[in-house]
Motif scaffolding. Structure first.
Motif, short mmCIF file in Angstrom:
data_model
loop_
_atom_site.label_atom_id
_atom_site.label_comp_id
_atom_site.label_asym_id
_atom_site.label_seq_id
_atom_site.Cartn_x
_atom_site.Cartn_y
_atom_site.Cartn_z
N THR A 8 34.16 -21.70 24.66
CA THR A 8 34.60 -22.81 23.83
C THR A 8 34.18 -22.59 22.38
O THR A 8 34.95 -22.84 21.44
N THR A 9 32.95 -22.11 22.17
CA THR A 9 32.48 -21.81 20.82
C THR A 9 33.30 -20.71 20.18
O THR A 9 33.70 -20.81 19.00
N VAL A 10 33.60 -19.66 20.94
CA VAL A 10 34.42 -18.57 20.42
C VAL A 10 35.81 -19.08 20.07
O VAL A 10 36.36 -18.74 19.02
N GLN A 11 36.37 -19.93 20.92
CA GLN A 11 37.70 -20.48 20.65
C GLN A 11 37.70 -21.33 19.38
O GLN A 11 38.62 -21.25 18.57
N ARG A 12 36.65 -22.11 19.20
CA ARG A 12 36.55 -22.95 18.00
C ARG A 12 36.46 -22.07 16.74
O ARG A 12 37.14 -22.33 15.74
N CYS A 13 35.65 -21.01 16.80
CA CYS A 13 35.53 -20.11 15.65
C CYS A 13 36.84 -19.38 15.39
O CYS A 13 37.24 -19.16 14.25
N LEU A 14 37.51 -19.02 16.46
CA LEU A 14 38.80 -18.34 16.33
C LEU A 14 39.85 -19.27 15.71
O LEU A 14 40.66 -18.83 14.89
N ASP A 15 39.81 -20.53 16.07
CA ASP A 15 40.73 -21.50 15.46
C ASP A 15 40.45 -21.63 13.96
O ASP A 15 41.38 -21.71 13.15
N ASP A 16 39.15 -21.65 13.58
CA ASP A 16 38.80 -21.69 12.15
C ASP A 16 39.30 -20.44 11.43
O ASP A 16 39.83 -20.52 10.32
N LEU A 17 39.13 -19.29 12.07
CA LEU A 17 39.62 -18.04 11.48
C LEU A 17 41.12 -18.09 11.29
O LEU A 17 41.65 -17.70 10.24
N TYR A 18 41.82 -18.60 12.28
CA TYR A 18 43.28 -18.66 12.22
C TYR A 18 43.74 -19.57 11.07
O TYR A 18 44.70 -19.25 10.35
N ARG A 19 43.06 -20.70 10.90
CA ARG A 19 43.39 -21.60 9.78
C ARG A 19 43.11 -20.92 8.44
O ARG A 19 43.91 -21.01 7.50
N SER A 20 41.99 -20.21 8.34
CA SER A 20 41.65 -19.52 7.09
C SER A 20 42.65 -18.42 6.77
O SER A 20 43.05 -18.24 5.62
N VAL A 21 43.06 -17.68 7.79
CA VAL A 21 44.06 -16.64 7.58
C VAL A 21 45.39 -17.26 7.15
O VAL A 21 46.08 -16.71 6.28
N ARG A 23 45.72 -19.97 5.36
CA ARG A 23 45.57 -20.33 3.95
C ARG A 23 45.69 -19.09 3.05
O ARG A 23 46.32 -19.13 2.00
N LEU A 24 45.08 -17.99 3.50
CA LEU A 24 45.19 -16.74 2.74
C LEU A 24 46.64 -16.26 2.65
O LEU A 24 47.08 -15.78 1.61
N GLU A 25 47.35 -16.43 3.76
CA GLU A 25 48.76 -16.02 3.77
C GLU A 25 49.57 -16.82 2.76
O GLU A 25 50.45 -16.27 2.08
N LYS A 26 49.27 -18.11 2.63
CA LYS A 26 49.99 -18.93 1.65
C LYS A 26 49.67 -18.48 0.23
O LYS A 26 50.54 -18.49 -0.64
N ARG A 37 48.58 -7.02 8.83
CA ARG A 37 47.60 -6.48 9.78
C ARG A 37 46.57 -7.54 10.16
O ARG A 37 46.20 -7.65 11.33
N VAL A 38 46.10 -8.31 9.20
CA VAL A 38 45.13 -9.37 9.49
C VAL A 38 45.77 -10.42 10.41
O VAL A 38 45.14 -10.89 11.36
N LEU A 39 47.03 -10.76 10.16
CA LEU A 39 47.72 -11.72 11.02
C LEU A 39 47.85 -11.20 12.45
O LEU A 39 47.60 -11.93 13.43
N VAL A 40 48.22 -9.95 12.59
CA VAL A 40 48.36 -9.36 13.93
C VAL A 40 47.01 -9.29 14.63
O VAL A 40 46.90 -9.60 15.82
N ASP A 41 45.97 -8.92 13.89
CA ASP A 41 44.63 -8.86 14.48
C ASP A 41 44.16 -10.24 14.95
O ASP A 41 43.56 -10.37 16.02
N ALA A 42 44.44 -11.26 14.16
CA ALA A 42 44.06 -12.61 14.56
C ALA A 42 44.82 -13.04 15.82
O ALA A 42 44.24 -13.66 16.72
N ASP A 43 46.10 -12.68 15.89
CA ASP A 43 46.87 -12.98 17.11
C ASP A 43 46.32 -12.24 18.32
O ASP A 43 46.23 -12.80 19.42
N HIS A 44 45.93 -10.98 18.13
CA HIS A 44 45.36 -10.20 19.24
C HIS A 44 44.05 -10.82 19.72
O HIS A 44 43.80 -10.87 20.93
N LEU A 45 43.23 -11.27 18.78
CA LEU A 45 41.98 -11.92 19.17
C LEU A 45 42.25 -13.18 19.98
O LEU A 45 41.59 -13.44 21.00
N ARG A 46 43.22 -13.96 19.53
CA ARG A 46 43.56 -15.20 20.24
C ARG A 46 44.04 -14.89 21.67
O ARG A 46 43.62 -15.53 22.63
N GLU A 47 44.90 -13.87 21.81
CA GLU A 47 45.38 -13.48 23.14
C GLU A 47 44.25 -12.95 24.02
O GLU A 47 44.19 -13.24 25.21
N SER A 48 43.35 -12.17 23.42
CA SER A 48 42.25 -11.59 24.18
C SER A 48 41.31 -12.67 24.70
O SER A 48 40.85 -12.61 25.85
#
Length: 96
Positions: A8-21, A23-26, A37-48
């Motif tokens: 649950t903690t990892v998922q919460r941190c991953l959600d924060d990372l996804y939101r930050s990415v 914002r960076l994309e915007k 590459r950062v977007l794909v890596d974040a998606d891979h982390l979420r799937e993993s």
């Protein structure tokens, strides 16, 4: 901490990372190789993490049943009187 709490903690941190990415994309745009590459890596982390959560919550496979011993004594020949020889057809007919 239990595994569920850690996930649950990892998922919460991953959600924060996804939101930050996001914002960076915007701010930077999604056209650059580095941003994609950062977007794909974040998606891979979420799937993993989702796969890991699924693997942890899936119950283990049931234990194999005890082996059954088969005696070496021959079977009663009367069991096979009404059966055909497998692959050879009936006794009173010819194979094609």
């Amino acid at each position: 901490m239990s595994v569920h709490d850690d996930l649950t903690t990892v998922q919460r941190c991953l959600d924060d990372l996804y939101r930050s990415v996001g914002r960076l994309e915007k701010q930077l745009g999604s056209g650059g190789l580095e941003m994609r590459r950062v977007l794909v890596d974040a998606d891979h982390l979420r799937e993993s993490v989702a796969l890991l959560r699924e693997a942890v919550t899936t119950p283990p496979a049931p234990a194999r049943p005890d082996l059954v011993s088969i005696p070496d004594t021959p079977y009663d020949p009367s069991l096979w009187i009404d059966s055909d020889d497998e692959g050879l057809g009936a006794r009173d007919r010819r194979a094609p």
